[in-house]
Design a protein around this motif. Structure first.
Motif, PDB file in Angstrom:
ATOM      1  N   UNK A 366       0.828  -1.207   0.000  1.00 29.87           N
ATOM      2  CA  UNK A 366       0.000   0.000   0.000  1.00 29.87           C
ATOM      3  C   UNK A 366       0.860   1.255   0.000  1.00 29.87           C
ATOM      4  N   UNK A 367       1.924   1.230   0.797  1.00 26.51           N
ATOM      5  CA  UNK A 367       2.787   2.407   0.855  1.00 26.51           C
ATOM      6  C   UNK A 367       3.411   2.667  -0.500  1.00 26.51           C
ATOM      7  N   UNK A 368       3.830   1.607  -1.126  1.00 27.74           N
ATOM      8  CA  UNK A 368       4.501   1.766  -2.397  1.00 27.74           C
ATOM      9  C   UNK A 368       3.530   2.266  -3.458  1.00 27.74           C
ATOM     10  N   UNK A 369       2.332   1.706  -3.437  1.00 30.02           N
ATOM     11  CA  UNK A 369       1.378   2.029  -4.486  1.00 30.02           C
ATOM     12  C   UNK A 369       0.752   3.401  -4.271  1.00 30.02           C
ATOM     13  N   UNK A 370       0.350   3.682  -3.045  1.00 30.39           N
ATOM     14  CA  UNK A 370      -0.460   4.873  -2.833  1.00 30.39           C
ATOM     15  C   UNK A 370       0.319   6.051  -2.280  1.00 30.39           C
TER      16      UNK A 370
ATOM     17  N   UNK B  42      -1.531  11.546 -10.929  1.00 31.08           N
ATOM     18  CA  UNK B  42      -1.375  10.103 -10.787  1.00 31.08           C
ATOM     19  C   UNK B  42      -2.330   9.374 -11.732  1.00 31.08           C
ATOM     20  N   UNK B  43      -1.787   8.360 -12.409  1.00 37.36           N
ATOM     21  CA  UNK B  43      -2.637   7.630 -13.352  1.00 37.36           C
ATOM     22  C   UNK B  43      -3.466   6.547 -12.677  1.00 37.36           C
ATOM     23  N   UNK B  44      -3.301   6.419 -11.349  1.00 35.65           N
ATOM     24  CA  UNK B  44      -3.870   5.226 -10.703  1.00 35.65           C
ATOM     25  C   UNK B  44      -5.377   5.109 -10.932  1.00 35.65           C
ATOM     26  N   UNK B  45      -6.090   6.213 -10.803  1.00 33.80           N
ATOM     27  CA  UNK B  45      -7.542   6.146 -11.046  1.00 33.80           C
ATOM     28  C   UNK B  45      -7.878   6.839 -12.340  1.00 33.80           C
ATOM     29  N   UNK B  46      -6.868   6.944 -13.192  1.00 32.81           N
ATOM     30  CA  UNK B  46      -7.053   7.524 -14.511  1.00 32.81           C
ATOM     31  C   UNK B  46      -7.570   8.947 -14.400  1.00 32.81           C
ATOM     32  N   UNK B  73      -5.857   3.250   6.208  1.00 34.95           N
ATOM     33  CA  UNK B  73      -5.794   1.788   6.083  1.00 34.95           C
ATOM     34  C   UNK B  73      -4.430   1.280   6.511  1.00 34.95           C
ATOM     35  N   UNK B  74      -3.386   2.001   6.115  1.00 34.73           N
ATOM     36  CA  UNK B  74      -2.036   1.560   6.477  1.00 34.73           C
ATOM     37  C   UNK B  74      -1.853   1.646   7.990  1.00 34.73           C
ATOM     38  N   UNK B 515       0.682  -0.259 -14.798  1.00 33.79           N
ATOM     39  CA  UNK B 515       0.564  -0.026 -13.349  1.00 33.79           C
ATOM     40  C   UNK B 515       1.712  -0.698 -12.609  1.00 33.79           C
ATOM     41  N   UNK B 516       2.348  -1.658 -13.241  1.00 34.45           N
ATOM     42  CA  UNK B 516       3.486  -2.353 -12.624  1.00 34.45           C
ATOM     43  C   UNK B 516       4.421  -2.829 -13.707  1.00 34.45           C
ATOM     44  N   UNK B 517       5.602  -3.227 -13.303  1.00 34.07           N
ATOM     45  CA  UNK B 517       6.539  -3.865 -14.219  1.00 34.07           C
ATOM     46  C   UNK B 517       6.931  -2.964 -15.384  1.00 34.07           C
TER      47      UNK B 517
END
Ligand code: HEM
Lengths: 409, 543
Positions: A366-370, B42-46, B73-74, B515-517
């Protein structure tokens, strides 16, 4: 030669090959200015040799697993020795797979030594083929333990790459919090090595110290007698209120505190003290020889590596390992616990620590992603994650006793 | 100027970061050039609007925003992690190695075993940490957070992913991490068809519109985290369900060999026909071990019969037992009947089952008259030993001790220290003599009694501990776990990859996002550039 002996030999061969492979990796990184070849060519050539030696070692270890399985008539994942050896196998396997993707030579220079330490640690435990006690007689034993070990092995590669990232990027010109912590991590690795060296060298010398405890237990004949504890390492710390009945190479210096419970608590504390001492001595010797921080001494060998690539490898390893770990250490564990004990979860220390590892890596993701924790922060997280895995494997098995504890040291 | 209206003419919902239609960053303060591209949203949620980013006025908004925040959450995850670790410092109450029954005994265990630290541990309630209200609250909060964060993001993400982003604004392309451009000298007609061909070979799906082409693959993997969060929600629901009546039952019964006991709360009875422990024999072991005289158990087995009481619904009626299942119960192989499971869970071996005696007639030269058996569990009040000679049990204390007022009493119902007061009568002569059995000896009432008892070997029996369980939530829990794994595999073993090719006049833009790699997609981009023989420098922005 019987099959068990054969399998023991195969494992010894694998061990030696991993050592050779490490030597080749070190040559690949340090000997760049030798001879006529260009540094890159040199690194590639020796890296290849090292990689192939590791592959042969891996095959030898695979044969060890097969032969031991045949000899024992059950999967070789049933006591601490077998488990650690199997986990080492998984680390090497994960390395070989990650190497096929990224083709980064130096990765091996960190992962293979880690594998060697794990295998050496396995040798500390009794190596006999023990028959299975009733609760281990389930096919879920192999499914759960092998998958969990595989997950941990892949996460270990994430750790090795994370450590590489730190060695590569931490500024070594000045002393800082980061350099100190890096030295501490390296010193802990040396303590593990110190423990292995101490344990193996004293296991074969006849320098035992024996104490008689004030507590009583039933012996095989059903009589109540005072318990005895045998130390293989010289006694620095004696059990509380115990009587020395066979003196070892040195007089104990002090007694264990009273709250340390259990027959073996003081002996474990003694082992721990020796490990820390020997690790610190090793560290001191290295510091004297190198005349600089170990991190600083390692750094030049990584100067050609792109830090972003190592960062990605570390993350990728964790991303691959996390689902495997979830499946093996939590889901399969629950199914088995449900069959064996009638409950899928019981907050046994071992189970709880598997959950802790999992929660930690969830936080990492989560830390890495968000929150954009990449690079240094992420590398530190991968190191801490592996430390928690080690706590699960070493401390929980040896110090906190629960349902899962295999026979301990 | 209205922030929501993009220069392309599309009106976006409040909170949108990238224009839904053309992909241009919407924040008017941010005039994106290649140099400021680092601040590209951020592209995460487009760049989609999310509720939590949009409203923050009412209390509900505030709660919503709290639980949809990944930062919270963290924190929740880390707090749960630390709490779990604290719970393993000392054993939880259920794992205390000695039997404790009352609160003072429990407190005493922690204080005497672990000293002051143990006492603090006990006083803080850490000996039952995992069922404490605050730990359960933590889990419920994680569950709530999972539900709200999923709702907050699923719809925006669905909207964004379902519409291929084609014909994007230049700044959208330049803002991507992997980007390159070149001037096209001659008119390359076959460029897009060839690119489509190459990308298809790598498993991409092709979208094309005018001068814009996009290859996309593994879009479904973007749903991985959501699938896995839904799995976690199902799992946690399953765990909570077990607290509802009827979903979960857990009974522990001790059954002696030969005994049949009722399983409380159910119409079932269980009988222990025989209990056996087997040990590994030396020739069965693959390697000779030095066990120092010890043994390694091979199996714990109870041969059991499960009955159902047909008269359960008739109050006061005698039980009418009907056999429904039978078989060996061993560890790892419970006995199953419908949704009831019976587990081999413990054993007390070689326990006293009955005391045996010889009745001796001292007047007839100490000849044995007959044998007496005193069952410790189902004691017969009277038994005939020989012709006309009877033994009566006057008093029986299974776990004998003298209470505070000095009267005999029993501590428990377990025959740890049985004490019998007996009376021997004979018809032929009017003899009525009393004696007491305690701790392996016989105490007679008078000095010169005619009859006395001689102790012979007692009956030893095994008592099997069986765990009877019914857990209707198990399928839900397993299903949740399965969904979690499915989501993890979707999210981690595939990566959403998109490669854009776009021609604006003479310029060809190439951009890629995953999103990865990044390593993986970079290889594919390089491959594409090489195959299309593009003279283009691909830059990969650092984070
Ligand atoms: C123990 C609980 C949790 C676990 C095991 C878990 C696991 C995961 C995993 C494995 C991912 C994928 C990460 C990646 O792709 O690198 C993820 C993503 C995510 N999680 Fe969680 N999670 C948990 C709780 C939560 C909670 C409580 C929230 C609520 C805010 C949350 C919000 C998110 C978000 C927003 C993402 C990113 C989704 C995306 O890529 O679009 N997670 N989680």
């Amino acid at each position: 030669m019987d099959v068990i002996q054969l399998s023991d030999w195969l494992l010894n061969i694998a061990f030696l090959l991993y050592v050779f492979s490490t030597i080749m990796f070190v040559l690949a990184l340090t000997g760049k200015r030798w001879g006529k070849r260009s540094p890159q060519e040199h690194e590639e050539r020796f890296g290849k040799i090292a990689y192939y030696i590791a592959v042969v070692g891996f095959l030898a270890q695979a044969c060890y697993i097969v032969t031991r399985w045949i000899a024992a008539g059950r999967s070789p994942t049933s006591n601490m020795f077998e488990f650690m050896a199997f986990m080492d196998f998984c680390i090497i396997l994960a390395y070989l797979v990650i190497y096929r993707i990224y083709r980064l030579t130096v990765l091996g220079a960190f992962v293979i030594p880690l594998g060697i330490i794990m295998l050496a640690y396995a040798y500390v435990f009794p190596q006999e083929v023990t028959p299975l006690i009733p609760s281990l007689q389930s096919y879920w034993l192999k499914i759960h333990v092998t998958t969990a070990a595989l997950g941990e092995g892949i996460l270990a590669v994430g750790f090795a790459a994370g450590l590489m990232y730190l060695v590569r990027t931490i500024n070594q010109e000045r002393r800082s919090k980061s350099t100190t912590w890096l030295e501490i991590v390296l010193a802990v690795v040396l303590m593990l090595i110190g423990f292995i060296v101490m344990d193996t060298s004293f296991a074969h010398s006849n320098q035992k110290t024996v104490f008689e405890l004030p507590t009583q237990a039933q012996n095989n004949m059903g009589q109540m007698v005072n318990q005895q504890v045998v130390y293989t390492m010289p006694a620095i710390v004696a059990p509380k209120d115990a009587k020395l009945i066979q003196a070892g190479p040195m007089q104990p210096l002090f007694e264990a505190p009273g709250w340390m419970q259990g027959k073996d608590a003081a002996r474990k504390l003694n082992t721990m003290i020796w490990s820390i001492l020997s690790g610190l001595i090793l560290y001191g010797v290295l510091r004297l020889l190198l005349r600089k921080r170990i991190g600083a001494a390692l750094q030049p060998s990584l100067s050609n590596v792109d830090p972003e690539l190592i960062d990605e490898i570390s993350y990728r390893a964790i991303a691959i390992g996390y689902p495997v770990f979830t499946l093996g250490a939590l889901v399969f564990a629950m199914i088995w616990a449900s069959e064996a004990w009638g409950r899928f979860w019981g907050w046994d220390p071992k189970e709880t620590w598997a959950l802790i590892v999992w929660l930690f890596y969830s936080a990492y993701l989560h830390l890495r992603l968000s929150r954009g924790w990449v690079g240094t922060k992420s590398a530190w997280m991968s190191v801490i994650g592996f430390v928690i895995i080690l706590i699960t494997l070493v401390v929980v098995n040896l110090v906190i006793v629960g349902l899962h504890s295999y026979a301990g040291v | 100027m209205d922030d929501r209206k993009c220069e392309c003419g599309h009106t976006n919902p409040v909170g949108t970061m990238l224009c839904e239609s053309c992909g241009k960053p919407l924040d008017s303060r941010q005039q994106l050039t290649a140099e400021t591209a680092k601040e590209f949203p951020d592209m995460r949620y487009e760049g989609m609007a999310r509720r939590s980013q949009t409203y923050s006025k009412t209390v509900i908004d505030k709660i919503w925003n709290f639980f949809s925040s990944v930062k919270i959450a963290i924190y929740l995850i880390i707090i749960t992690l630390i709490a779990s670790a604290v719970g393993t410092i000392f054993p939880q109450q259920q794992y205390i190695p000695v039997p404790v029954y009352t609160e003072p005994e429990i407190e005493n265990f922690y204080t005497s075993t672990y000293g002051t630290l143990g006492k603090i541990y006990y006083l803080l309630g850490f000996h039952n940490l995992y069922s404490s209200w605050w730990f359960v609250t933590l889990l419920v909060m994680i569950g709530t957070s999972l539900v709200i964060c999923s709702l907050d993001r699923i719809i925006p993400l669905y909207k964004a992913l379902n519409k291929p982003r084609l014909n994007q604004h230049e700044s959208f392309l330049k803002g991507q991490k992997i980007y390159g451009s070149m001037e096209l000298q001659e008119d390359k007609h076959d460029l897009f068809p060839r690119a489509a061909e190459e990308l298809k070979k790598k498993g991409y799906r092709i979208y094309q519109e005018g001068n814009s082409l996009m290859g996309e693959k593994a879009r479904f993997s973007r749903w991985g985290p959501y699938v896995n969060h839904i799995g976690l929600i199902i799992f946690l629901l399953g765990v909570l369900l077990r607290n509802l009546p009827g979903f979960y039952m857990n009974e522990y019964v001790w059954v002696r060999e030969g005994q049949t006991v009722a399983i409380s709360g159910t119409p079932y009875y269980i009988k222990n026909e025989q209990y056996t422990t087997e040990y590994w024999k030396e020739d069965e072991m693959p390697e000779k071990l030095d066990l120092q005289g010890g043994v390694i158990p091979k199996s714990y087995q109870t041969d059991a019969v499960l009955y159902v009481n047909k008269n359960k619904s008739l109050p006061g009626a005698e039980p009418d037992l009907q056999e429904v299942a039978r078989g060996p119960i061993v560890v790892n192989h419970p006995l199953e009947y419908e949704d009831l499971l019976v587990y081999q869970s413990g054993v007390q071996e070689m326990q006293l089952g009955a005391l045996n005696f010889q009745l001796i007639d001292t007047k007839a030269g100490n000849t044995p008259v007959g044998s007496v058996k005193l069952d410790l569990f189902e004691t017969k009040p009277e038994q005939q030993v020989a012709d006309g000679i009877k033994v009566r049990v006057l008093d029986y204390y299974p776990d004998f001790f003298l209470d505070a007022s000095g009267k005999p009493a029993t501590k428990t119902n377990v025959p740890n220290n049985p004490m019998f007061a007996l009376e021997i009568t004979s018809d032929k002569e009017p003899v009525k003599e009393k004696l007491v059995y305690l701790r392996g000896s016989i105490i007679t009432e008078k000095q010169d009694q005619r009859y006395t008892l001689q102790i012979v070997k007692p009956d030893l029996i095994d008592i099997s501990g069986l765990l009877v369980r019914k857990d209707k939530a198990m399928p839900i829990i397993y299903f949740g776990a399965f969904i979690v794994i499915l989501g993890l595999v979707m999210g981690f073993y595939w990566q959403h990859r998109r490669i854009w090719l776009q021609r604006n006049g003479d310029t060809l833009h190439l951009a890629a996002h995953t999103n990865k790699n990044w390593f993986g997609i970079r290889k594919e981009v390089d491959h594409l550039v090489e195959k299309l023989e593009l003279v283009m420098l691909i830059e990969q922005k650092k984070k």
